[in-house]
Design a protein around this motif. Structure first.
Motif, PDB file in Angstrom:
ATOM      1  N   ILE A   1      22.968  53.443  41.423  1.00  0.00           N
ATOM      2  CA  ILE A   1      23.827  54.460  42.037  1.00  0.00           C
ATOM      3  C   ILE A   1      24.791  53.821  43.037  1.00  0.00           C
ATOM      4  O   ILE A   1      25.988  54.146  43.063  1.00  0.00           O
ATOM      5  CB  ILE A   1      22.972  55.541  42.730  1.00  0.00           C
ATOM      6  N   LYS A   2      24.291  52.888  43.835  1.00  0.00           N
ATOM      7  CA  LYS A   2      25.143  52.209  44.808  1.00  0.00           C
ATOM      8  C   LYS A   2      26.217  51.391  44.105  1.00  0.00           C
ATOM      9  O   LYS A   2      27.391  51.375  44.528  1.00  0.00           O
ATOM     10  CB  LYS A   2      24.292  51.303  45.703  1.00  0.00           C
ATOM     11  N   TRP A   3      25.855  50.718  43.019  1.00  0.00           N
ATOM     12  CA  TRP A   3      26.818  49.900  42.280  1.00  0.00           C
ATOM     13  C   TRP A   3      27.900  50.771  41.649  1.00  0.00           C
ATOM     14  O   TRP A   3      29.099  50.459  41.736  1.00  0.00           O
ATOM     15  CB  TRP A   3      26.091  49.113  41.192  1.00  0.00           C
ATOM     16  N   VAL A   4      27.496  51.887  41.022  1.00  0.00           N
ATOM     17  CA  VAL A   4      28.458  52.800  40.398  1.00  0.00           C
ATOM     18  C   VAL A   4      29.366  53.414  41.452  1.00  0.00           C
ATOM     19  O   VAL A   4      30.589  53.509  41.264  1.00  0.00           O
ATOM     20  CB  VAL A   4      27.719  53.901  39.604  1.00  0.00           C
ATOM     21  N   ALA A   5      28.788  53.838  42.587  1.00  0.00           N
ATOM     22  CA  ALA A   5      29.583  54.422  43.670  1.00  0.00           C
ATOM     23  C   ALA A   5      30.591  53.407  44.205  1.00  0.00           C
ATOM     24  O   ALA A   5      31.733  53.756  44.509  1.00  0.00           O
ATOM     25  CB  ALA A   5      28.666  54.909  44.789  1.00  0.00           C
ATOM     26  N   GLY A   6      30.170  52.143  44.313  1.00  0.00           N
ATOM     27  CA  GLY A   6      31.077  51.102  44.773  1.00  0.00           C
ATOM     28  C   GLY A   6      32.227  50.878  43.812  1.00  0.00           C
ATOM     29  O   GLY A   6      33.375  50.691  44.228  1.00  0.00           O
ATOM     30  N   LYS A   7      31.926  50.914  42.502  1.00  0.00           N
ATOM     31  CA  LYS A   7      32.977  50.744  41.499  1.00  0.00           C
ATOM     32  C   LYS A   7      33.976  51.890  41.545  1.00  0.00           C
ATOM     33  O   LYS A   7      35.201  51.689  41.455  1.00  0.00           O
ATOM     34  CB  LYS A   7      32.338  50.666  40.099  1.00  0.00           C
TER      35      LYS A   7
ATOM     36  N   LEU B   1      34.592  53.867  44.085  1.00  0.00           N
ATOM     37  CA  LEU B   1      35.336  53.809  45.330  1.00  0.00           C
ATOM     38  C   LEU B   1      36.434  52.745  45.261  1.00  0.00           C
ATOM     39  O   LEU B   1      37.553  52.928  45.749  1.00  0.00           O
ATOM     40  CB  LEU B   1      34.384  53.507  46.499  1.00  0.00           C
ATOM     41  N   TYR B   2      36.121  51.638  44.612  1.00  0.00           N
ATOM     42  CA  TYR B   2      37.090  50.548  44.466  1.00  0.00           C
ATOM     43  C   TYR B   2      38.283  50.979  43.595  1.00  0.00           C
ATOM     44  O   TYR B   2      39.433  50.696  43.909  1.00  0.00           O
ATOM     45  CB  TYR B   2      36.407  49.332  43.832  1.00  0.00           C
ATOM     46  N   LYS B   3      37.968  51.717  42.516  1.00  0.00           N
ATOM     47  CA  LYS B   3      39.038  52.204  41.653  1.00  0.00           C
ATOM     48  C   LYS B   3      39.882  53.255  42.370  1.00  0.00           C
ATOM     49  O   LYS B   3      41.091  53.351  42.155  1.00  0.00           O
ATOM     50  CB  LYS B   3      38.449  52.798  40.375  1.00  0.00           C
ATOM     51  N   GLY B   4      39.222  54.063  43.221  1.00  0.00           N
ATOM     52  CA  GLY B   4      39.932  55.110  43.937  1.00  0.00           C
ATOM     53  C   GLY B   4      40.923  54.538  44.942  1.00  0.00           C
ATOM     54  O   GLY B   4      41.958  55.150  45.243  1.00  0.00           O
TER      55      GLY B   4
END
Length: 276
Positions: free
Chosen positions: A264-270, A272-275
């Motif tokens: 979940i943390k990895w997906v959220a980071g990805k 957020l990075y794309k955003g």
């Protein structure tokens, strides 16, 4: 309705209380283990304690007491040999690890009769713990709590930079030997819950999970206590419904919880990075 009826049984109440005490204790001591990178040493102490269990069976005394003595002696032995410099730390761990296992196996084979509690020491069964086990957990948790309350700053300093702590005049050797003894007592007091094979997991995985979201030692301690108890409760539920060993269920849940949160943390980071 049937699921609620089990709460009326004393063995399940003991399991719930034992899991809470173990989570509190392992939350404190396990955070020190992870911070100091003592996981391999702790694993060696865990397996070395089997020598004390076998010795207790052979001598006809409480195996928990002899396991504590053997575990503390092994912890001090590893620390002492590592400090001398002529023996590598991993070699010292391996020596005490295999010594404990060999002594335990020899003593168990020499003991007359069969020890019915042996599987619970090896693999753990939280549903079989009694009042003596709870009192032991409570006593060790109280000692650990007092140590961390009164010596938190010293433990924090030694955990992250023992060389700097020594330069500041802190009794680093005393703190390290004291914490090694506390690690040994914690391991033995939780053996009936998860067993020798899995004990080290209860001291590391909740801390790893908490460390995903914070780097503060104090917050990791508190978070790992909560995470550890959730792991125990879910593991107990799985053990009850599917009739599988409770110790293995608890550790399986803790690893699954860690992987889930890390994903979940990895997906959220990805995202957020794309955003951005």
């Amino acid at each position: 309705m049937r699921d609620m009826e089990i709460l009326e049984y004393s063995f399940f109440q003991n399991a719930l209380l034992g899991s809470l005490l173990a989570s509190i204790l392992c939350g404190m001591v396990g955070t020190y283990i992870v911070a100091r990178r003592l996981v391999f040493i702790s694993g060696g102490i865990t397996h070395a304690s089997f020598g004390g269990i076998g010795l207790g069976v052979y001598l006809g005394v409480n195996p928990v007491l002899t396991a504590m003595a053997f575990a503390v002696a092994s912890a001090f032995g590893v620390e002492w040999m590592s400090r001398r410099g002529d023996v590598r730390e991993d070699s010292a761990i391996a020596m005490f690890w295999t010594l404990g296992m060999s002594v335990g196996i020899i003593c168990c084979f020499l003991s007359p009769g069969f020890m019915p509690d042996m599987p619970s020491f090896l693999f753990g069964n939280i549903l079989t713990i009694g009042m003596p086990d709870l009192w032991l957990l409570a006593a060790v948790a109280l000692v650990a709590g007092l140590v961390f309350v009164f010596f938190y700053r010293q433990i924090l300093s030694v955990s992250f930079d023992s060389t700097f702590a020594r330069s500041q005049g802190l009794p680093v050797s005393i703190i390290e030997y004291g914490m090694m003894a506390l690690i040994a007592l914690t391991i033995v007091s939780t053996l009936r819950l998860v067993g020798i094979v899995l004990a080290i997991s209860l001291l590391t995985i909740p801390q790893m999970t908490a460390n995903l979201f914070t780097f503060s030692m104090k917050r990791i301690i508190l978070a790992s206590m909560a995470i550890g108890w959730i792991d125990c409760l879910v593991g107990l539920a799985i053990s009850y419904h599917w009739n599988v060993p409770s110790g293995a269920s608890i550790i399986f849940v803790s690893i699954l919880f860690y992987v889930l949160l890390k994903t979940i943390k990895w997906v959220a980071g990805k995202l957020l990075y794309k955003g951005c």
